[in-house]
Design a protein around this motif. Sequence first.
Motif, PDB file in Angstrom:
ATOM      1  N   ASN A   1       1.570   2.631 -11.724  1.00 43.64           N
ATOM      2  CA  ASN A   1       1.642   1.236 -10.964  1.00 43.64           C
ATOM      3  C   ASN A   1       1.574   1.872  -9.459  1.00 43.64           C
ATOM      4  O   ASN A   1       2.387   2.606  -9.077  1.00 43.64           O
TER       5      ASN A   1
ATOM      6  N   ASN B   1       1.181  -0.034  -5.366  1.00 41.44           N
ATOM      7  CA  ASN B   1       1.222  -1.209  -4.481  1.00 41.44           C
ATOM      8  C   ASN B   1       0.964  -0.681  -3.068  1.00 41.44           C
ATOM      9  O   ASN B   1       1.572   0.194  -2.509  1.00 41.44           O
TER      10      ASN B   1
ATOM     11  N   TYR C   1       1.099  -1.940   0.641  1.00 42.24           N
ATOM     12  CA  TYR C   1       1.484  -2.874   1.582  1.00 42.24           C
ATOM     13  C   TYR C   1       1.081  -2.768   2.923  1.00 42.24           C
ATOM     14  O   TYR C   1       1.099  -1.652   3.658  1.00 42.24           O
TER      15      TYR C   1
ATOM     16  N   ASN D   1      -0.274  -7.523  -0.050  1.00 46.68           N
ATOM     17  CA  ASN D   1       0.039  -6.539  -0.904  1.00 46.68           C
ATOM     18  C   ASN D   1      -1.165  -6.403  -2.102  1.00 46.68           C
ATOM     19  O   ASN D   1      -1.505  -7.204  -2.552  1.00 46.68           O
ATOM     20  N   ASN D   2      -1.654  -5.205  -1.892  1.00 43.91           N
ATOM     21  CA  ASN D   2      -2.854  -5.031  -2.900  1.00 43.91           C
ATOM     22  C   ASN D   2      -2.373  -4.023  -4.083  1.00 43.91           C
ATOM     23  O   ASN D   2      -1.646  -2.942  -3.682  1.00 43.91           O
ATOM     24  N   LYS D   3      -2.418  -4.481  -5.269  1.00 45.74           N
ATOM     25  CA  LYS D   3      -2.170  -3.703  -6.553  1.00 45.74           C
ATOM     26  C   LYS D   3      -3.119  -2.569  -6.843  1.00 45.74           C
ATOM     27  O   LYS D   3      -4.069  -2.932  -6.704  1.00 45.74           O
TER      28      LYS D   3
ATOM     29  N   SER E   1      -8.560  -0.807  -5.359  1.00 46.58           N
ATOM     30  CA  SER E   1      -7.539  -1.849  -5.841  1.00 46.58           C
ATOM     31  C   SER E   1      -8.084  -2.994  -6.375  1.00 46.58           C
ATOM     32  O   SER E   1      -9.308  -3.361  -5.988  1.00 46.58           O
TER      33      SER E   1
END
Length: 279
Positions: free
Chosen positions: A194, A196, A198, A212-214, A246
Amino acid sequence: MHWSNGLRPDTDTPIMTRYLTYPAALIAALFLPLAQAAPATTASGSELAVTLGAYRYEEPGLMSLQGMKSGLNLQTTRAYPERRTFLRGELRIAIGTADYRSNGTGSHAREPDWYLEGRALIGNDWPLDSALLSTYVGLGYRFLLNDGRGLTSTGHAGYRRESNYLYLPVGIILQTALQEGTLRTRIEYDHLLNGNQYTRLSDTGLGYADVNNKQSTGQGIKLQLTYMTPEWFAGPYLHYWDIADSAVTAFYQNGVIAGYGLEPKNRTTEIGFEFGRPF
């Protein structure tokens, strides 16, 4: 982050950089011939090392960050020889500055850039005729902060970027006894679980909200060759990450959607040298 409305539109072709490479085969040859005995199992103990490396982050075709990083590595191991297993904790911090370059938004020199990485590992020993092979798996976390606040050479506003990676490390360690000392070779694959990213757009002072991009797809590699004695150890290392695009996320200005952006495919490469002592 790459923006559809061009807030900080990075559109250059990345500058090719030559990294120092380390002739692992030559280092190994300096300490040949091999001794007859090899470590029987992984030993309990701790290690502390200092590092110096060349660092480069790039979003191909968009932008790059590059500079030098100095760091500290701390490792502690609890071995269970009767079971041929071990538990290990690792902590690394690397600090430096990076130069930002892009045809679209110009350049920005000496941006503070650092990361902290922690890992918990469990491994097994597999004694061979003239060496000790160890396999391990675990869980790792990496936090990186790049501080690009201020104006670039073309007057574009910069901001802070924070990367968070949770990943699964899987690796092997081969320890071979030499006439005086031990040669330790480490090969590791890191699977991103995972991520993230920011992006602190509020730093621009233009009314933008943070984003916030995952990130869900990516992998890394760690390679290390170390010559060890009872008093000290030293050797080169390579750390590499390759992260995919992302998901697309909306970003807001003064409470209204201003556009859509994503964290582009990116690569991170760090090549350096480590020197330390066991304790």
